[in-house]
Design a protein around this motif. Structure first.
Motif, PDB file in Angstrom:
ATOM      1  N   GLU A   1       0.832  -1.202   0.000  1.00  0.00           N
ATOM      2  CA  GLU A   1       0.000   0.000   0.000  1.00  0.00           C
ATOM      3  C   GLU A   1       0.872   1.260   0.000  1.00  0.00           C
ATOM      4  O   GLU A   1       0.604   2.220  -0.728  1.00  0.00           O
ATOM      5  N   THR A   2       1.938   1.245   0.801  1.00  0.00           N
ATOM      6  CA  THR A   2       2.841   2.401   0.856  1.00  0.00           C
ATOM      7  C   THR A   2       3.541   2.600  -0.483  1.00  0.00           C
ATOM      8  O   THR A   2       3.682   3.728  -0.969  1.00  0.00           O
ATOM      9  N   LEU A   3       3.985   1.496  -1.098  1.00  0.00           N
ATOM     10  CA  LEU A   3       4.657   1.596  -2.401  1.00  0.00           C
ATOM     11  C   LEU A   3       3.709   2.162  -3.459  1.00  0.00           C
ATOM     12  O   LEU A   3       4.114   2.985  -4.298  1.00  0.00           O
ATOM     13  N   ARG A   4       2.459   1.736  -3.427  1.00  0.00           N
ATOM     14  CA  ARG A   4       1.496   2.249  -4.417  1.00  0.00           C
ATOM     15  C   ARG A   4       1.216   3.732  -4.181  1.00  0.00           C
ATOM     16  O   ARG A   4       1.024   4.498  -5.144  1.00  0.00           O
TER      17      ARG A   4
ATOM     18  N   THR B   1       1.838   6.732  -6.801  1.00  0.00           N
ATOM     19  CA  THR B   1       0.787   7.694  -7.160  1.00  0.00           C
ATOM     20  C   THR B   1       1.306   9.127  -7.178  1.00  0.00           C
ATOM     21  O   THR B   1       0.924   9.936  -8.046  1.00  0.00           O
ATOM     22  N   ILE B   2       2.194   9.448  -6.252  1.00  0.00           N
ATOM     23  CA  ILE B   2       2.711  10.829  -6.203  1.00  0.00           C
ATOM     24  C   ILE B   2       3.961  10.998  -7.072  1.00  0.00           C
ATOM     25  O   ILE B   2       4.593  12.058  -7.060  1.00  0.00           O
TER      26      ILE B   2
ATOM     27  N   LEU C   1       6.729   1.095 -10.177  1.00  0.00           N
ATOM     28  CA  LEU C   1       6.714  -0.341  -9.933  1.00  0.00           C
ATOM     29  C   LEU C   1       6.949  -1.075 -11.246  1.00  0.00           C
ATOM     30  O   LEU C   1       6.553  -0.599 -12.315  1.00  0.00           O
ATOM     31  N   PRO C   2       7.580  -2.251 -11.189  1.00  0.00           N
ATOM     32  CA  PRO C   2       7.900  -2.977 -12.422  1.00  0.00           C
ATOM     33  C   PRO C   2       6.681  -3.685 -13.009  1.00  0.00           C
ATOM     34  O   PRO C   2       5.606  -3.725 -12.397  1.00  0.00           O
ATOM     35  N   ALA C   3       6.877  -4.258 -14.185  1.00  0.00           N
ATOM     36  CA  ALA C   3       5.829  -5.043 -14.825  1.00  0.00           C
ATOM     37  C   ALA C   3       5.568  -6.316 -14.023  1.00  0.00           C
ATOM     38  O   ALA C   3       6.362  -6.706 -13.159  1.00  0.00           O
ATOM     39  N   VAL C   4       4.459  -6.978 -14.323  1.00  0.00           N
ATOM     40  CA  VAL C   4       4.021  -8.140 -13.545  1.00  0.00           C
ATOM     41  C   VAL C   4       5.079  -9.224 -13.478  1.00  0.00           C
ATOM     42  O   VAL C   4       5.234  -9.913 -12.464  1.00  0.00           O
ATOM     43  N   GLY C   5       5.852  -9.401 -14.534  1.00  0.00           N
ATOM     44  CA  GLY C   5       6.866 -10.450 -14.560  1.00  0.00           C
ATOM     45  C   GLY C   5       7.960 -10.277 -13.529  1.00  0.00           C
ATOM     46  O   GLY C   5       8.703 -11.223 -13.236  1.00  0.00           O
ATOM     47  N   SER C   6       8.108  -9.079 -12.961  1.00  0.00           N
ATOM     48  CA  SER C   6       9.145  -8.805 -11.967  1.00  0.00           C
ATOM     49  C   SER C   6       8.570  -8.735 -10.551  1.00  0.00           C
ATOM     50  O   SER C   6       9.149  -8.104  -9.674  1.00  0.00           O
ATOM     51  N   TRP C   7       7.446  -9.383 -10.360  1.00  0.00           N
ATOM     52  CA  TRP C   7       6.854  -9.478  -9.027  1.00  0.00           C
ATOM     53  C   TRP C   7       7.038 -10.885  -8.487  1.00  0.00           C
ATOM     54  O   TRP C   7       7.340 -11.820  -9.233  1.00  0.00           O
ATOM     55  N   GLU C   8       6.893 -11.043  -7.171  1.00  0.00           N
ATOM     56  CA  GLU C   8       6.968 -12.363  -6.562  1.00  0.00           C
ATOM     57  C   GLU C   8       5.906 -13.285  -7.175  1.00  0.00           C
ATOM     58  O   GLU C   8       4.816 -12.847  -7.524  1.00  0.00           O
ATOM     59  N   LYS C   9       6.242 -14.579  -7.297  1.00  0.00           N
ATOM     60  CA  LYS C   9       5.273 -15.551  -7.804  1.00  0.00           C
ATOM     61  C   LYS C   9       4.332 -16.019  -6.701  1.00  0.00           C
ATOM     62  O   LYS C   9       3.229 -16.483  -6.965  1.00  0.00           O
TER      63      LYS C   9
ATOM     64  N   LYS D   1      12.445   7.632  -8.285  1.00  0.00           N
ATOM     65  CA  LYS D   1      12.522   8.879  -9.040  1.00  0.00           C
ATOM     66  C   LYS D   1      12.995   9.970  -8.104  1.00  0.00           C
ATOM     67  O   LYS D   1      12.541  10.064  -6.969  1.00  0.00           O
ATOM     68  N   ARG D   2      13.885  10.787  -8.532  1.00  0.00           N
ATOM     69  CA  ARG D   2      14.542  11.739  -7.652  1.00  0.00           C
ATOM     70  C   ARG D   2      13.758  13.018  -7.403  1.00  0.00           C
ATOM     71  O   ARG D   2      14.059  13.762  -6.471  1.00  0.00           O
ATOM     72  N   GLU D   3      12.735  13.310  -8.182  1.00  0.00           N
ATOM     73  CA  GLU D   3      11.986  14.552  -7.980  1.00  0.00           C
ATOM     74  C   GLU D   3      10.488  14.259  -7.914  1.00  0.00           C
ATOM     75  O   GLU D   3       9.717  14.643  -8.793  1.00  0.00           O
ATOM     76  N   PRO D   4      10.072  13.604  -6.860  1.00  0.00           N
ATOM     77  CA  PRO D   4       8.633  13.334  -6.713  1.00  0.00           C
ATOM     78  C   PRO D   4       7.877  14.591  -6.294  1.00  0.00           C
ATOM     79  O   PRO D   4       8.460  15.591  -5.900  1.00  0.00           O
TER      80      PRO D   4
END
Length: 332
Positions: free
Chosen positions: A44-47, A51-52, A57-65, A78-81
């Motif tokens: 939730e924190t990552l999402r 959002t800001i 976040l990476p594509a689905v293939g780079s997520w845990e199975k 990203k350095r300038e959120p």
């Protein structure tokens, strides 16, 4: 969230692995680490940071199975959120019991807010209930408070569960009662010994009950032992475990963690003496590493010295050495 982002930005790399994300997140929010929904809260924190515009976040293939829920194996920083607004917790009307709130980090304060609302809403009308019932009322999640606890308190010992009108319910202790009111109970570490001592005690009636301690689980069962003593009219509690460092550590930790007024256990010395004289000695090299002071506190100087010699020879004695046949033969 802002503290978490600032911690991520201190590193030199833009790509941050899941292991690093977890390490940083739990260092900031240690109350979350033992929570069953820790992965969901990190996601939730990552999402929110995505959002800001703080990270991608990476594509689905780079997520845990696997995982509940699965998490990304890495994120790209990203350095300038966009600026993350910080809530002014000084404007909150805090309950007097939460006067420690200025000592907490923003993430902890967010966690404290539902507790504050609960205390203000239920002031003067608290019945003491199991922790999961109170957790469901406060957070809508019956496991949340349990995951935040260290012992019987929250936020590093600042808030005791008593303040929330709840307690951690110990696992019930199985016991076998005998017709011997007024006698002590005997707690045994292992379940085969529980049967043997329980069967023997039906005739011997040396104890009002034989209790199954279930190894390490016994350390946090003070309330359960108190219930057993009341139900069998017991006059105290003795303990018998394996004669190895762990078997001595368990009752010591039980006594140290017991609440004020809860029962303590004392060593079943006659059985320990029998084990030393007649028990089967098994090899275990790790036994040479033990806490001599704890051993002496549990068994007394004379018996502890005898046990120390056994352990120093890299041996230990299972409590099953004193089994049903030996007890029935009246060897004691």
């Amino acid at each position: 969230m802002k503290d978490f982002l600032e911690l991520l930005q201190r590193g030199a790399r833009k790509r941050i692995s899941l292991a690093e994300l977890r390490q940083h997140y739990f260092s900031l929010y240690p109350d979350v680490q033992n929570s069953p929904d820790r992965s969901a809260r990190l996601l939730e924190t990552l999402r929110q940071l995505e959002t800001i515009g703080a990270l991608s976040l990476p594509a689905v293939g780079s997520w845990e199975k696997i995982g509940v829920p699965p998490l990304p194996q890495w994120v790209l920083l990203k350095r300038e959120p966009k600026a993350v607004p910080r809530k002014d917790f000084g404007n909150v009307a805090w309950a007097p019991e939460l006067g420690f709130w200025p000592e907490l980090r923003p993430g902890q304060l967010e966690t404290l807010l539902p507790i504050n609302e609960f205390l203000l809403r239920r002031r003067g009308s608290l019945m003491v209930v199991p922790i999961k019932e109170r957790s469901l009322e406060i957070y809508g999640d019956e496991k949340r408070l349990d995951g935040m606890c260290t012992g019987d308190s929250l936020f590093g010992g600042r808030l005791h569960l008593n303040t929330l009108g709840c307690f951690r319910v110990p696992q019930p202790l199985p016991y076998r009662m005998a017709d011997a009111p007024g006698k002590p109970v005997l707690v045994v570490e292992n379940h085969n010994s529980f049967w043997s001592f329980g069967e023997w005690n039906q005739q011997a009636r040396c104890y009002s009950a034989i209790v199954y301690g279930s190894g390490d689980a016994f350390r946090l069962t003070g309330r359960a032992l108190q219930q057993v003593l009341g139900q069998v009219a017991g006059s105290g509690a003795e303990y018998l475990g394996d004669l190895d460092p762990k078997g001595v550590r368990i009752p010591g930790e039980f006594n140290r963690s017991a609440e004020v007024g809860s029962p303590q256990v004392s060593p079943a010395l006659v059985f320990y003496q029998w084990l030393l004289a007649h028990g089967v000695r098994r090899h275990r090299a790790e036994c040479v590493s033990f806490d001599a002071a704890s051993l002496e506190r549990w068994l007394g100087a004379e018996l502890a010295a005898q046990v120390a010699k056994v352990w120093q020879s890299e041996h230990w004695i299972p409590q099953e050495s004193l089994g049903f046949e030996q007890l029935s033969a009246g060897v004691l």
